[in-house]
Write a protein that holds these residues in place. Structure first.
Motif, PDB file in Angstrom:
ATOM      1  N   PRO A   1       0.833  -1.216   0.000  1.00 20.82           N
ATOM      2  CA  PRO A   1       0.000   0.000   0.000  1.00 20.82           C
ATOM      3  C   PRO A   1       0.862   1.257   0.000  1.00 20.82           C
ATOM      4  O   PRO A   1       1.904   1.304   0.663  1.00 20.82           O
ATOM      5  N   PRO A   2       0.453   2.282  -0.750  1.00 20.39           N
ATOM      6  CA  PRO A   2       1.203   3.551  -0.730  1.00 20.39           C
ATOM      7  C   PRO A   2       0.994   4.277   0.588  1.00 20.39           C
ATOM      8  O   PRO A   2       0.019   4.026   1.306  1.00 20.39           O
ATOM      9  N   SER A   3       1.910   5.175   0.896  1.00 24.65           N
ATOM     10  CA  SER A   3       1.782   5.951   2.124  1.00 24.65           C
ATOM     11  C   SER A   3       0.608   6.920   2.009  1.00 24.65           C
ATOM     12  O   SER A   3       0.248   7.353   0.901  1.00 24.65           O
ATOM     13  N   PRO A   4      -0.015   7.281   3.130  1.00 21.63           N
ATOM     14  CA  PRO A   4      -1.128   8.247   3.090  1.00 21.63           C
ATOM     15  C   PRO A   4      -0.718   9.572   2.461  1.00 21.63           C
ATOM     16  O   PRO A   4      -1.517  10.197   1.750  1.00 21.63           O
TER      17      PRO A   4
ATOM     18  N   THR B   1      -0.736   9.185  -1.305  1.00 18.51           N
ATOM     19  CA  THR B   1      -2.101   9.093  -1.804  1.00 18.51           C
ATOM     20  C   THR B   1      -2.774  10.461  -1.811  1.00 18.51           C
ATOM     21  O   THR B   1      -3.493  10.812  -2.761  1.00 18.51           O
ATOM     22  N   GLU B   2      -2.520  11.258  -0.789  1.00 16.82           N
ATOM     23  CA  GLU B   2      -3.199  12.549  -0.659  1.00 16.82           C
ATOM     24  C   GLU B   2      -2.570  13.637  -1.509  1.00 16.82           C
ATOM     25  O   GLU B   2      -3.277  14.423  -2.152  1.00 16.82           O
TER      26      GLU B   2
ATOM     27  N   ARG C   1       0.328  13.219  -3.783  1.00 17.26           N
ATOM     28  CA  ARG C   1       1.015  12.839  -5.023  1.00 17.26           C
ATOM     29  C   ARG C   1       0.247  11.749  -5.763  1.00 17.26           C
ATOM     30  O   ARG C   1       0.795  10.777  -6.254  1.00 17.26           O
ATOM     31  N   GLY C   2      -1.048  11.946  -5.846  1.00 20.04           N
ATOM     32  CA  GLY C   2      -1.906  10.961  -6.483  1.00 20.04           C
ATOM     33  C   GLY C   2      -1.582  10.745  -7.956  1.00 20.04           C
ATOM     34  O   GLY C   2      -1.626   9.618  -8.455  1.00 20.04           O
TER      35      GLY C   2
ATOM     36  N   LEU D   1       1.528   8.619  -8.233  1.00 24.81           N
ATOM     37  CA  LEU D   1       1.208   7.237  -7.888  1.00 24.81           C
ATOM     38  C   LEU D   1       0.495   6.540  -9.042  1.00 24.81           C
ATOM     39  O   LEU D   1       0.819   5.395  -9.386  1.00 24.81           O
ATOM     40  N   ALA D   2      -0.455   7.238  -9.654  1.00 18.03           N
ATOM     41  CA  ALA D   2      -1.196   6.648 -10.771  1.00 18.03           C
ATOM     42  C   ALA D   2      -0.274   6.368 -11.958  1.00 18.03           C
ATOM     43  O   ALA D   2      -0.381   5.317 -12.599  1.00 18.03           O
TER      44      ALA D   2
ATOM     45  N   GLU E   1       1.986   3.333 -11.133  1.00 22.49           N
ATOM     46  CA  GLU E   1       1.264   2.061 -11.214  1.00 22.49           C
ATOM     47  C   GLU E   1       0.868   1.738 -12.650  1.00 22.49           C
ATOM     48  O   GLU E   1       0.810   0.574 -13.037  1.00 22.49           O
TER      49      GLU E   1
END
Length: 223
Positions: free
Chosen positions: A98-101, A104-105, A107-108, A111-112, A115
């Motif tokens: 899982p990515p870090s919170p 996710t908040e 650097r979405g 992250l996308a 992935e």
């Protein structure tokens, strides 16, 4: 064995050691950068960017064949599956964690993108080994078969390297592009561009890289 006794590992020639390091790195890099297709200006033909590290693999395998023998080069091709397997396993592991919170908040988009790119590599990593093993073993076989009385001649070395690379890379293109991208989009332009680019580079660039690699390895081995 006393505590002060140390096992002495057999030493490898410096040139061989350097090319082994390069070879392992290129096997991993080729599968990752292959995600991007690069346009062949000024045409509409395209190539997948994995051709650049893969051409280095061809150069390294030919150089090792020339200096250290066909058998060692063939073993190197098979051992090349080790970094491929490890990199694939680590990619799957990282994608599954899982990515870090904070990521996710804030650097979405990053992250996308991460992935999306690495999430596409399983098919590429599956296609890569088939093309990899076929084309590199074919390159070594052709390069060795063309060796004759002029084996030590620079021009002969360049010609052998160009022919072996061109034929093996054409085969590699057909296998890799079909397995990696067929069904996702029309692969015609990509396949044609890939073959043209690899054959062209095989005659324009690879001969000089092989002769340079041989000269570099000989220089390092003499130190």
């Amino acid at each position: 064995m006393s505590q002060d006794t140390k096992l002495t590992a057999p030493s490898a020639p410096r040139g061989l050691f350097l090319f082994l390091l390069i070879y392992g790195g290129m096997t991993v890099l080729a599968g990752v950068v292959a995600f991007k297709q690069v346009q062949l200006w000024p045409s509409n033909l395209a190539v997948e960017a994995g051709i650049f590290p893969f051409l280095i693999l061809v150069v390294v395998s030919s150089t090792i064949t020339q200096l250290y023998g066909k058998d060692l080069a063939n073993r190197l091709v098979w051992f090349g599956f080790v970094p491929l397997a490890l990199s694939a396993a680590l990619i799957f592991l990282v994608l599954g964690l899982p990515p870090s919170p904070e990521m996710t908040e804030f650097r979405g988009d990053d992250l996308a993108a991460f992935e999306r790119v690495l999430g596409q590599t399983p098919r590429i990593l599956m296609a890569g080994p088939f093309a990899y093993i076929t084309s590199l073993l074919l390159n070594i076989w052709i390069f060795s078969k063309l060796a004759g009385s002029g084996e030590g001649n620079t021009i002969g070395l360049m010609v052998r390297g160009a022919i072996a690379s061109a034929l093996s890379q054409a085969v590699d293109s057909v296998i890799f592009i079909t397995l990696a991208f067929y069904g996702e989009f029309d692969i015609t332009d990509l396949l044609i561009g890939q073959v043209i680019a690899k054959v062209t580079l095989s005659f324009v660039l690879v001969p000089f890289l092989i002769t340079g690699g041989v000269a570099l390895a000989k220089w390092l081995d003499s130190k």
